[in-house]
Design a protein around this motif. Structure first.
Motif: not given
Length: 123
Positions: A52-56
């Motif tokens: 899952a994508p996290t952050g910028d």
């Protein structure tokens, strides 16, 4: 009647332009007909290897890295331009040698400029 000498080239150019356009049109029609649109939050989310994508996702690099790459490419391409001159050195006219001398002097000037401005210092 005689054919025009460039008729084959015109035909070849027409086929070269039409072939990919026809294939793109067929692919678009296939996708429209057999793949109905079902947009959802899950489909439009970013996917990175199952995590899952996290952050910028944007990563900022220092401009010096790009400058090192550009200077490397300039002097790498210089070798490509100097190789034919080196191969045919004895058969070249004085004008060709003068042109290559100007080319080398411009590159040397660029190297001196980059060195004087401190762009070649690794930080």
């Amino acid at each position: 009647m005689h054919e025009h000498p460039y008729a084959f080239l015109a035909l070849f150019l027409g086929v070269a332009v039409a072939f990919p356009l026809v294939l793109l049109g067929v692919a678009r029609a296939w996708a429209t007909a057999f793949q109905p649109r079902k947009p959802s939050l899950e489909k439009n989310s970013v996917y990175e290897c199952g995590v899952a994508p996290t952050g910028d996702a944007r990563v900022q690099f220092k401009a010096h890295y790009y400058l090192y790459g550009i200077v490397f490419l300039i002097f790498d391409v210089e070798v490509v331009f100097l190789l034919p001159v080196a191969v045919a050195f004895t058969g070249l006219s004085a004008g060709a040698l003068l042109a290559m001398l100007v080319f080398i002097l411009l590159l040397a000037e660029g190297l001196v400029w980059a060195w004087a401005r401190g762009h070649l210092e690794w930080r």
